[in-house]
Write a protein that holds these residues in place. Structure first.
Motif, PDB file in Angstrom:
ATOM      1  N   PHE A 224      35.026 -38.250  43.734  1.00 60.70           N
ATOM      2  CA  PHE A 224      34.156 -36.547  43.659  1.00 60.70           C
ATOM      3  C   PHE A 224      32.861 -37.156  44.827  1.00 60.70           C
ATOM      4  O   PHE A 224      33.317 -36.213  45.664  1.00 60.70           O
ATOM      5  N   GLU A 225      32.227 -38.107  45.166  1.00 67.22           N
ATOM      6  CA  GLU A 225      31.650 -38.078  46.775  1.00 67.22           C
ATOM      7  C   GLU A 225      32.674 -37.962  47.804  1.00 67.22           C
ATOM      8  O   GLU A 225      32.176 -38.475  48.889  1.00 67.22           O
ATOM      9  N   ARG A 227      35.602 -36.839  48.262  1.00 70.94           N
ATOM     10  CA  ARG A 227      36.072 -35.171  48.248  1.00 70.94           C
ATOM     11  C   ARG A 227      34.778 -34.909  49.013  1.00 70.94           C
ATOM     12  O   ARG A 227      35.148 -33.913  49.667  1.00 70.94           O
ATOM     13  N   VAL A 228      33.718 -34.910  48.185  1.00 66.26           N
ATOM     14  CA  VAL A 228      32.629 -33.952  49.422  1.00 66.26           C
ATOM     15  C   VAL A 228      32.754 -34.154  50.596  1.00 66.26           C
ATOM     16  O   VAL A 228      32.262 -33.511  51.660  1.00 66.26           O
TER      17      VAL A 228
ATOM     18  N   VAL B 352      29.771 -26.295  49.822  1.00 66.13           N
ATOM     19  CA  VAL B 352      30.896 -26.478  50.569  1.00 66.13           C
ATOM     20  C   VAL B 352      32.376 -25.410  50.302  1.00 66.13           C
ATOM     21  O   VAL B 352      33.170 -25.908  48.903  1.00 66.13           O
ATOM     22  N   MET B 355      35.689 -26.082  48.023  1.00 65.20           N
ATOM     23  CA  MET B 355      35.477 -26.409  47.209  1.00 65.20           C
ATOM     24  C   MET B 355      35.191 -25.312  46.263  1.00 65.20           C
ATOM     25  O   MET B 355      34.373 -24.892  46.489  1.00 65.20           O
ATOM     26  N   LEU B 363      27.892 -30.772  43.249  1.00 69.70           N
ATOM     27  CA  LEU B 363      27.194 -31.741  44.364  1.00 69.70           C
ATOM     28  C   LEU B 363      25.870 -31.865  44.054  1.00 69.70           C
ATOM     29  O   LEU B 363      25.458 -33.414  44.660  1.00 69.70           O
ATOM     30  N   PHE B 366      25.654 -34.087  40.221  1.00 73.24           N
ATOM     31  CA  PHE B 366      26.604 -35.564  40.253  1.00 73.24           C
ATOM     32  C   PHE B 366      25.613 -36.902  39.481  1.00 73.24           C
ATOM     33  O   PHE B 366      26.688 -37.563  38.574  1.00 73.24           O
ATOM     34  N   LEU B 377      32.650 -38.265  35.653  1.00 73.41           N
ATOM     35  CA  LEU B 377      32.054 -37.362  35.818  1.00 73.41           C
ATOM     36  C   LEU B 377      32.109 -36.252  34.089  1.00 73.41           C
ATOM     37  O   LEU B 377      33.715 -36.368  33.652  1.00 73.41           O
TER      38      LEU B 377
END
Ligand SMILES: Nc1ncnc2c1ncn2[C@@H]1O[C@H](COP(=O)(O)OP(=O)(O)OP(=O)(O)O)[C@@H](O)[C@H]1O
Ligand SMILES: [Mg+2]
Lengths: 356, 518
Positions: A224-225, A227-228, B352, B355, B363, B366, B377
């Motif tokens: 996730f990190e 992708r962000v 973002v 997303m 964001l 997480f 996750l």
């Protein structure tokens, strides 16, 4: 407004286009290639049949295609990982070569007879070699913002020349009658093959890693990190994600996977290294990653397609007696059309007159 | 202005409809702009204002309906077509090339010979236009060196340079200081006096009433009514827009203050260009307290907020959170300590765009249970909480899986506010929290801030909207060039004039005394 049609921006890309675009692109390429073949004096139909047969028509062709798809998949996953966070590791070729070199070193200096232990040692050594090779570029980027495109690319040449030094120099096989190559791997260092084919267990590893990457991107914090950061580095900072740490880690993992690709290629297929043993897999991997739109499972399929294209091209050379260059033009056409097809993801063509 | 009412419209949109998947953004809208008038579009967040104007500007293609420019049917497939027909739009997020100069931006993308005119000619033309419309800006300056207000002037200039006759301004005032708004309105008046048509979008009803000749109210993609901009009241407009009465007053209870949550001691920080932006700044906020920061934009507010959430290095001084020295701590440690930060720049920082809603909620969450366990996750829990926020904050969206850039501006803001204001933050750093929100949502967000205050959160509220900071704050500090000019203990006991003097750099003692002795 004299043109009979106009180009309009698409807001979103309907799902069916994800299939229609690649299929249409390949069809267009084959059509354009048919013209080329025609002028070369070859029946396009016969040529395409030969290509298809050669790459996919029998067990031999199929196994060759798979054998080429394996390093492509691994290297494609590797560069795809860095691309996901918008870090451009284009040095998979060098990392792959370093991985292979590390595997050769293990075989030379670690005297073990057990195949699993050997595999483990080669695996770790290759991952470390590739990982550190790319990690160094990552470190330069994280610490001093050195452009990674340049460093990773330049380090390819260093890696290749370094390998050649060993192949021509200290590690040259004395019994090779002067040919520049290292000594063949002992049986313990070779990967098991499936049936009587040349397909080796690297296939399973490649598919396993692809699935692992899918889980990584979808279900883990680190994925996730990544992708962000790739989508909006500002927002990532705002969310407390550490850019420097992630650049280092992503480059290391990316290089490690590329290194593993090199080790698998040597231990699974060639059993030794010689100049030019990688056939540019590390570069082709960049195309693979893009065509697969950085999707790990897509990477497997795209690698298979590109593998088939390579094998089919070889067949064409042999069966149709076509020069190598014309085969490469044909392969280039297909890539060109597939990449060009991306245009239709964002735009559509509308005939003028509609709605007026 | 009455004569313009009879004139043929410059542009006429008829029966415009546009749907995005399941969302009907515009449904059979009729809209026109006459020469010399300001026609305002008013409506709740997601009512379809930006969509309608994006259609006029060639960014979106309508599903049905016609556009006539000066009586001629047109179909635009890009903003280039639209500007060729004399329609220019200034978006809320600017479309300038930051590294180029102002004059280079003018000619960027111009067709044909106009792109290769000598620099002197270009600059001459820029100067002609800017003196005529009061759009002062240095042609040789690079865009990144300009303030937001100046960048907006460049955008308008760019459209006039391209000979736009109709100018669409989508929420132009939300990024401006009151002085700059005044300036913008003068420019608009000059344009209408010369026969241009202007479409104006804003959620600030006072502005709408000041500048509009006609007002068209949209609700859920349809026109409710088009009325004259004269003789309408704020309450009337709000009611037509929302469909119910809106309360403008803030209902605030008296609270006992708790412990000190945030304390800064002589904090200094630099801006992006490496110049001092926050100077020797000391303040403290206690549980249940809202400290307002008033000031003209660009006086160190953003830098202060970033320093307080760990995003900007602190040169000197200390930041103490709940008794713990957090100076130099990583942003994630501030987040973990319960600091919520609502940045002014929602598109670039807070969200973002590519997303989806779930991912954007994640964001800031997480790293913690139940949204992740170990390295994994838990999207199920993320989706659950995202859904609750969407419901509670009234985020209009077709689903949780759509990219947030597809939401209307105000709905993006709601989502971000929902993320930062749900849960139990200890400190909330809120910059312009009601920017871009419609009246209903503004009311709601103010209410949420007050509820967090009642819960015991400490809140730092930065706003250029004096009315807002005065109504919400328990104490009010005025910032000028990165320094606190003074802290007012009772924001209701101070006049806007006194605040204005402090915002201009006059220390409180002088400002307040000066006023009294006059
Ligand atoms: N590109 C898009 N894709 C999908 N949906 C969209 C897109 N653009 C707008 N919408 C939807 O259309 C509706 C109208 O949006 P629009 O941006 O026109 O609202 P608005 O009136 O400008 O609101 P705001 O005051 O919040 O800016 C919203 O529900 C929004 O979610
Ligand atoms: Mg809008």
């Amino acid at each position: 407004m004299s043109a009979p049609f106009r180009v309009e921006r698409r807001l979103d890309c309907p799902a069916w286009l994800n299939w229609a675009i690649p299929v249409g692109a390949v069809a267009t390429a084959l059509l354009a290639g048919a013209v080329l073949l025609f002028f070369l004096g070859v029946s396009p139909l016969a040529a395409y049949t030969a290509m298809f047969r050669g790459a996919l028509g029998d067990a031999w062709g199929l196994s060759e295609t798979i054998v080429k798809a394996i390093p492509l998949t691994l290297a494609g996953l590797a560069v795809g990982l860095s691309f996901t966070m918008v870090v451009w590791n284009i040095g998979a070729e060098g990392q792959l070569v370093m991985g292979a070199l590390a595997a050769v070193a293990v075989v030379r200096y670690a005297f073990v007879d057990s195949a699993p232990v050997m595999f483990f040692l080669m695996f770790v050594a290759a991952a470390l070699a590739g990982g550190l090779w790319a990690g160094f570029a990552g470190f330069l980027k994280a610490r001093w913002s050195v452009n990674e495109i340049i460093t990773t690319l330049m380090m390819n040449y260093i890696a290749i020349l370094l390998t050649e030094y060993f192949i021509y120099g200290p590690w040259r096989d004395p019994s090779s009658l002067g040919f520049p190559m290292t000594a063949p791997f002992p049986a313990a260092a070779r990967l098991a093959v499936l049936g009587g084919t040349r397909v080796h267990v690297g296939l399973i590893l490649a598919i396993f890693l692809a699935l692992l990457f899918r889980v990584l991107y979808r279900w883990t914090r680190w994925g996730f990190e990544l992708r962000v950061i790739g989508n909006n580095a500002n927002a990532a900072r705002y969310a407390g994600m550490d850019y420097m740490k992630n650049v280092l880690l992503a480059m290391f993992v990316s290089g490690a996977v590329a290194g593993i690709a090199g080790m698998i290629e040597v231990a699974g297929l060639q059993g030794r290294i010689q100049p030019g043993f990688s056939a540019g897999y590390g570069y082709t991997a960049i195309i693979v990653a893009w065509l697969a739109r950085l999707n790990p499972v897509g990477t497997v399929f795209v690698s298979f397609l590109l593998g088939a294209l390579l094998v089919g091209g070889d067949t064409l050379q042999v069966v149709m007696r076509l020069p190598l260059a014309s085969v490469q033009v044909l392969q280039g056409l297909i890539l060109f059309c597939v990449l060009g097809g991306e245009f239709f993801r964002n735009y559509r063509i509308v005939p003028v007159g509609k709605g007026e | 202005m009455d004569s313009s009412m009879q004139q043929a419209p410059l542009v006429e949109m008829r029966g415009i409809s546009k749907a995005f998947a399941t969302v009907r953004a515009n449904a059979g809208i009729d809209f026109d702009v006459r020469p010399g008038e300001v026609h305002t579009l008013l409506g709740e967040n997601g009512a379809g204002k930006s969509t309608l104007m994006n259609i006029l500007n060639g960014l979106y293609i309508p599903d049905s309906g016609t556009i006539r420019v000066k009586g001629e049917n047109r179909r635009f497939s890009s903003p280039r077509d639209a500007i060729a027909a004399g329609i220019g739009m200034v978006h809320q997020h600017f479309m300038l090339v930051q590294v180029l100069t102002v004059w280079e931006n003018m000619i960027m993308g111009l067709p044909g010979l106009e792109a290769i005119l000598p620099k002197k000619t270009v600059i001459k033309r820029i100067q002609d236009i800017s003196t005529r419309y009061g759009l002062g800006v240095e042609p040789e300056a690079r865009v990144w060196q300009l303030s937001v207000g100046e960048q907006q002037r460049v955008e308008i200039l760019k459209m006039l340079y391209r000979r736009a006759e109709i100018l669409v301004l989508d929420e132009p005032t939300s990024v401006l200081t009151p002085q700059e708004v005044h300036h913008l309105f003068n420019t608009i008046r000059q344009m209408t006096a010369e026969g241009h048509g202007v479409v104006f979008i804003s959620h600030k009803l006072d502005e709408v009433m000041e500048i509009s000749d006609r007002i068209t109210i949209l609700r859920k993609g349809e026109v409710v009514e088009t009325l004259s901009g004269r003789n309408v009241s704020k309450e009337e407009l709000a009611e037509k827009m929302v469909g119910r009465k809106v309360v403008f007053a803030v209902d605030k209870t008296v609270l006992n203050l708790g412990e000190t949550v945030l304390e800064t001691d002589g904090v200094c920080a630099l801006n992006d260009r490496g110049l001092p932006a926050v100077r020797n700044l000391s303040l403290s906020i206690r549980e249940g307290e809202i400290l307002g920061i008033a000031g003209i934009a660009g006086n160190g507010q953003r830098e202060l907020c970033e320093a307080l959430s760990g995003l900007r290095p602190i040169q000197f001084g200390r930041v103490i959170l709940m008794g713990v020295d957090m100076t130099g701590a990583h942003p994630i440690e501030f987040i973990k300590a319960g600091v919520g930060y609502i940045p002014a720049d929602r598109k670039g920082t807070g969200l973002v765009g590519s997303m989806n809603l779930r991912e954007n909620f994640n964001l800031k969450n997480f790293w913690r249970k139940p949204y992740s366990r170990g390295i994994f996750l838990s999207w199920e829990n993320v989706a659950g909480e995202t859904g609750r926020i969407v419901e509670r904050f009234g985020v209009a969206t077709p689903g949780l899986g759509v990219p947030v850039r597809n939401l209307s501006g105000g709905n993006q803001q709601r989502l971000m506010l929902g993320r930062e204001l749900s849960g139990t933050p200890r400190l909330i750093v809120a910059m312009q929290p009601t920017w871009g929100l419609d009246v209903g949502a503004t009311e709601f967000v103010r209410d949420q801030l007050l509820r967090q205050r009642e819960r015991g959160a400490a809140i730092l509220l930065v706003s250029e909207d004096l009315e807002e900071v005065m109504a919400l704050s328990d104490r009010l500090a005025v910032i000028h060039k990165g320094e606190i000019m003074g802290v007012v203990d009772d924001p209701r006991g101070v006049t806007e004039e006194e605040l204005g003097l402090m915002m201009a750099g006059i220390p409180m003692s002088a400002a307040v005394r000066g006023e009294r002795s006059l």
